[in-house]
Motif scaffolding. Structure first.
Motif, short mmCIF file in Angstrom:
data_model
loop_
_atom_site.label_atom_id
_atom_site.label_comp_id
_atom_site.label_asym_id
_atom_site.label_seq_id
_atom_site.Cartn_x
_atom_site.Cartn_y
_atom_site.Cartn_z
N LEU A 135 0.58 -1.85 0.21
CA LEU A 135 0.24 0.18 0.43
C LEU A 135 0.50 0.97 -0.18
N ASP A 136 1.60 0.87 0.97
CA ASP A 136 3.06 2.20 0.37
C ASP A 136 3.66 2.52 -0.80
N ARG A 137 3.80 2.00 -1.36
CA ARG A 137 4.40 1.65 -2.30
C ARG A 137 3.18 2.57 -3.87
N LEU A 138 2.07 1.88 -3.15
CA LEU A 138 0.96 2.09 -4.28
C LEU A 138 1.18 3.63 -4.77
N ASP A 139 0.77 3.99 -3.48
CA ASP A 139 0.29 5.26 -2.67
C ASP A 139 2.18 6.02 -3.13
N ALA A 140 3.84 5.58 -3.40
CA ALA A 140 3.90 6.54 -3.62
C ALA A 140 4.32 6.11 -5.25
N HIS A 141 3.58 5.46 -6.00
CA HIS A 141 3.64 5.22 -7.43
C HIS A 141 2.48 6.55 -7.92
N ILE A 142 1.76 6.26 -7.53
CA ILE A 142 0.43 6.95 -7.30
C ILE A 142 0.85 8.87 -7.34
N SER A 143 1.36 8.87 -6.44
CA SER A 143 2.28 10.89 -6.11
C SER A 143 3.63 10.67 -7.64
N GLU A 144 4.26 9.55 -7.28
CA GLU A 144 5.03 9.81 -8.67
C GLU A 144 4.46 10.02 -10.38
N VAL A 145 3.64 9.90 -10.42
CA VAL A 145 2.67 10.27 -11.33
C VAL A 145 2.15 10.72 -11.48
N THR A 146 1.61 11.81 -10.47
CA THR A 146 0.75 12.43 -10.48
C THR A 146 2.21 13.58 -10.71
N ASP A 147 3.53 13.18 -9.69
CA ASP A 147 4.62 14.66 -10.43
C ASP A 147 5.17 14.43 -11.70
N THR A 148 4.74 13.13 -12.42
CA THR A 148 5.26 13.38 -13.85
C THR A 148 4.85 13.84 -14.20
N LEU A 149 2.96 14.02 -14.14
CA LEU A 149 2.49 14.91 -15.51
C LEU A 149 2.30 15.67 -15.74
N LYS A 150 2.99 16.51 -14.87
CA LYS A 150 3.72 18.25 -14.54
C LYS A 150 5.27 18.46 -15.35
N ARG A 151 5.71 17.66 -15.67
CA ARG A 151 6.36 17.82 -16.21
C ARG A 151 6.82 18.55 -17.81
N GLU A 152 7.62 19.02 -18.11
CA GLU A 152 7.99 19.90 -19.21
C GLU A 152 8.33 18.49 -20.11
N GLU A 153 8.79 18.15 -19.89
CA GLU A 153 9.87 16.98 -20.75
C GLU A 153 9.28 15.74 -20.89
N ALA A 154 9.00 15.00 -22.02
CA ALA A 154 9.09 13.54 -22.40
C ALA A 154 8.46 13.05 -21.77
N ILE A 155 7.32 12.47 -21.32
CA ILE A 155 7.40 11.78 -19.82
C ILE A 155 6.58 10.31 -20.38
N GLY A 156 6.91 9.86 -21.71
CA GLY A 156 5.75 8.69 -21.96
C GLY A 156 6.56 7.13 -21.62
N ARG A 157 8.08 7.81 -21.28
CA ARG A 157 8.78 6.25 -21.20
C ARG A 157 8.54 6.16 -19.31
N ARG A 158 8.61 7.32 -18.55
CA ARG A 158 8.54 7.30 -17.30
C ARG A 158 7.03 6.73 -17.11
#
Length: 288
Positions: free
Chosen positions: A219-242
């Motif tokens: 559950l902790d890792r799921l929360d961490a990954h979901i937060s990372e996806v949210t942060d990745t969506l805000k990046r200006e670079e290409a994010i598809g592979r990440r």
């Protein structure tokens, strides 16, 4: 910035020698893979075109088509080198005079001789300059379309991430109650079997059950990954592979959560999680 790999752009420009049309289509691909269909007069521009693509795009299969419609009607004129033609004719006549059975030479035979007939070269410098600018403008339009198409997916991503967080929270909040219910169920089983309740034995069984069903780390890792996806969506670079990598990690944790389930409700929540992850993953395949 979310950028789609599926897009289309088309632009035209008028030049003194005709109309240039540039069309670019892109679809999803693991790498940047361009292909070009160019008129022969613009063939040498393929490398500059590739460089321009690399500045604007990071991934995708790119089909580029440039057409040149000449403003001049009819066929191009020919140039005849009269000196060579006369020399060929004189040489043929000379040979005929020394032969017993001379062959007749006609005008077409002379025209076929190398150097006699030629097509005047056209100056395409202005067309090439116009083509470079047209291509740059078309690629910029394409990038705008890719960004616009990608941003349309943002609400879908945000909605699925919100649902994932809610499922993880529900499972986390329900785990203490589930463990308590399992303890009561264990006691009932001992009582029905008329087995004397040994507090130490019950404690050992509960420890084993708790270890087997401990999903706090998942559950902790799921929360961490979901937060990372949210942060990745805000990046200006290409994010598809990440994003693709994060979807794999989310799916791995959801599978582990399902395998450790001790309750039908947790199993259903894990399945719902996997469905949401797959919905996002399908869209991520088209993100630059």
């Amino acid at each position: 910035m979310i950028r789609s790999m599926t897009a289309f752009a088309r632009k035209d420009v008028q030049d003194g020698q005709g109309t240039l049309t540039c069309e670019i289509r892109t679809v999803n691909h693991r790498y940047l893979e361009p292909s070009f269909r160019l008129p022969e007069a613009l063939r040498e521009l393929e490398n500059p075109f590739r460089e321009e693509l690399r500045k604007q795009l990071k991934r995708g299969k790119v089909d580029v088509s440039i057409r040149l419609q000449s403003a001049e009607a009819g066929v191009p004129g020919f140039e005849i080198n009269e000196d060579i033609a006369k020399a060929v004719n004189e040489a043929a006549n000379h040979v005929n005079r020394i032969l017993d059975n001379p062959a007749h030479i006609n005008a077409l035979d002379i025209l076929r001789w190398p150097g006699v007939l030629s097509v005047p070269e056209q100056d395409y410098s202005s067309v090439k300059e116009a083509a470079l600018k047209l291509f740059k403008d078309t690629v910029e339009d394409l990038a705008v379309v890719r960004e616009r198409e990608g941003e349309r997916l943002r609400p879908l991503f945000e909605d699925r991430l919100t649902q994932m967080r809610a499922l993880v929270m529900t499972i986390r909040e329900g785990m203490p109650g589930l463990l308590k219910a399992q303890e009561e169920h264990l006691r009932e089983r001992f009582q029905k079997a008329k087995v004397e309740l040994d507090p130490e034995r019950v404690a050992q069984e509960m420890v084993m059950l708790a270890q087997k069903s401990d999903v706090a780390e998942e559950l902790d890792r799921l929360d961490a990954h979901i937060s990372e996806v949210t942060d990745t969506l805000k990046r200006e670079e290409a994010i598809g592979r990440r994003l693709d990598f994060l979807m794999q990690e989310l799916n791995r944790e959801a599978n582990t959560l399902s395998s450790k389930s001790i309750d039908a409700g947790v199993t259903r929540a894990a399945v719902d999680l996997k469905v949401l992850i797959e919905q996002v993953r399908e869209q991520v395949q088209n993100i630059e």
